[in-house]
Design a protein around this motif. Structure first.
Motif, PDB file in Angstrom:
ATOM      1  N   LYS A 135      -5.932  -1.774   7.673  1.00  0.00           N
ATOM      2  CA  LYS A 135      -5.977  -0.816   6.286  1.00  0.00           C
ATOM      3  C   LYS A 135      -4.618  -0.375   6.019  1.00  0.00           C
ATOM      4  O   LYS A 135      -4.551  -0.357   4.969  1.00  0.00           O
ATOM      5  CB  LYS A 135      -7.104   0.206   7.150  1.00  0.00           C
ATOM      6  CG  LYS A 135      -8.439  -0.174   7.170  1.00  0.00           C
ATOM      7  CD  LYS A 135      -9.202   1.185   7.705  1.00  0.00           C
ATOM      8  CE  LYS A 135      -9.398   1.936   6.365  1.00  0.00           C
ATOM      9  NZ  LYS A 135     -10.258   3.189   6.932  1.00  0.00           N
ATOM     10  N   ARG A 137      -1.804  -2.234   5.930  1.00  0.00           N
ATOM     11  CA  ARG A 137      -1.296  -3.204   5.282  1.00  0.00           C
ATOM     12  C   ARG A 137      -1.911  -3.570   4.006  1.00  0.00           C
ATOM     13  O   ARG A 137      -1.607  -4.870   3.472  1.00  0.00           O
ATOM     14  CB  ARG A 137      -0.983  -4.415   6.278  1.00  0.00           C
ATOM     15  CG  ARG A 137      -0.323  -3.940   7.465  1.00  0.00           C
ATOM     16  CD  ARG A 137      -0.005  -4.772   8.464  1.00  0.00           C
ATOM     17  NE  ARG A 137       0.582  -4.445   9.983  1.00  0.00           N
ATOM     18  CZ  ARG A 137       1.139  -5.231  10.794  1.00  0.00           C
ATOM     19  NH1 ARG A 137       1.222  -6.489  10.575  1.00  0.00           N
ATOM     20  NH2 ARG A 137       1.418  -4.747  11.836  1.00  0.00           N
ATOM     21  N   GLY A 138      -3.047  -3.053   3.653  1.00  0.00           N
ATOM     22  CA  GLY A 138      -3.753  -3.347   2.548  1.00  0.00           C
ATOM     23  C   GLY A 138      -4.710  -4.591   2.513  1.00  0.00           C
ATOM     24  O   GLY A 138      -5.103  -5.048   1.531  1.00  0.00           O
TER      25      GLY A 138
END
Length: 327
Positions: A135, A137-138
């Protein structure tokens, strides 16, 4: 046909009890007692004399000792750096695959399942490490949780599966052979999950954004080094079973011993960790034992009502071909 309606009615009652939140073992016992009293007019005293030996017989088998041992091993690992080592070891190795770190959910779950045999412990341990990282790190939230939910269930199939031990005891079949039968299907399912992630992320690369520097050969070697303790533990557990050196119960005890030695040598064991892991193991083991007792009682109740025999006879009378029967 009457037995089919009885079976369908009992199944409906079980689903209704579970649907309103009744504990699984309580729902099975209530449905079994109700069926005996309603359908064959069995007195309550007689039912009581049936339950007692079933409780002893279905919860005291030597093979069942493997269950708390494997659960305890998983609970200890959950509280050590082994799970963190798993993520750090897999991260550089999955960088070049479409989906990148999402594969740590899948591979990590498959590896951890081969250590402790519990889907719940697998999902909790792997998710505790990977979800915050992914999460932050996108990565796609849906693909992150979906891959964990799917791969977390591999603990049911990849040995040493606790469910296989339960099934082996109830069905009176070889647990070692069940373990052997679960390896290839487990690897295939993990591979299919990974293939799905690769396909999705190939079309939607934004689901797994590239970040950080490309791992070097040194990073990959360090990653492999982090996986060595886990690989040794898996090899010890599975090798002892498949080689015939130890039974599943003895292997579980060996696995716990090796895990305790590892935590002692690495100074990760403490009084609190030891007690917390034991308490969690007792909770989970008691839950499984109660469900086994209830399931054994329901099986006995069905036998008193001749439901399995009558259903078998009804299906035989249909004279179905093998493919029709499967359908």
């Amino acid at each position: 046909m009457e037995s089919l309606f009885v079976a369908a009615g009992l199944l409906g009652l079980i689903i209704a009890f579970l649907g309103i939140g009744v504990w699984v073992f309580a729902g099975l016992i209530v449905v079994s007692i109700t069926a005996l009293m309603v359908f064959i007019d069995m007195p309550a005293q007689r039912i009581g004399t049936i339950i007692a030996p079933i409780m002893i017989r279905s919860s005291t088998g030597w093979e069942l000792s493997a269950i708390p041992m494997f659960i305890w091993m998983g609970e200890i690992i959950l509280r050590t750096d082994i799970s963190k080592r798993l993520f750090e070891g897999l991260s550089p190795l999955t960088y070049h695959l479409p989906g990148r770190l999402i594969h740590t959910n899948i591979v990590g779950s498959a590896i951890f399942a081969a250590i402790c045999g519990s889907s719940a412990a697998t999902t909790a341990t792997v998710g505790k490490i990977t979800i915050p990282e992914l999460k932050s790190r996108g990565y796609s939230t849906s693909l992150t949780y979906g891959s964990l939910a799917g791969a977390g269930s591999l603990g049911l199939l990849i040995p040493p599966s606790i469910i296989m031990i339960v099934y082996g005891v109830v069905a009176q079949v070889s647990i070692s052979r069940l373990f052997a039968a679960g390896v290839i299907p487990g690897i295939m399912i993990a591979g299919l999950y990974a293939l799905y992630v690769i396909i999705v992320c190939s079309f939607r690369p934004q689901f797994a954004p590239a970040e950080g520097t490309r791992p070097t050969s040194g990073d990959m070697l360090r990653g492999i080094g982090n996986l060595i303790p886990i690989g040794l533990l898996i090899g010890l557990v599975l090798g002892a079973v498949y080689s015939g050196f130890a039974t599943p119960s003895e292997t579980a005890a060996i696995g716990v011993t090796v895990t305790l030695i590892y935590t002692f040598v690495t100074r990760q064991i403490s009084r609190d960790v030891f007690i917390e892991s034991l308490v969690a193991t007792v909770h989970t083991s008691c839950m499984i034992a109660m469900i086994m007792i209830a399931a054994a009682f329901m099986s006995t109740a069905m036998g008193f009502m001749h439901v399995p025999q009558n259903i078998s006879a009804a299906i035989s009378m249909l004279d179905l071909s093998p493919y029709q029967l499967i359908l």
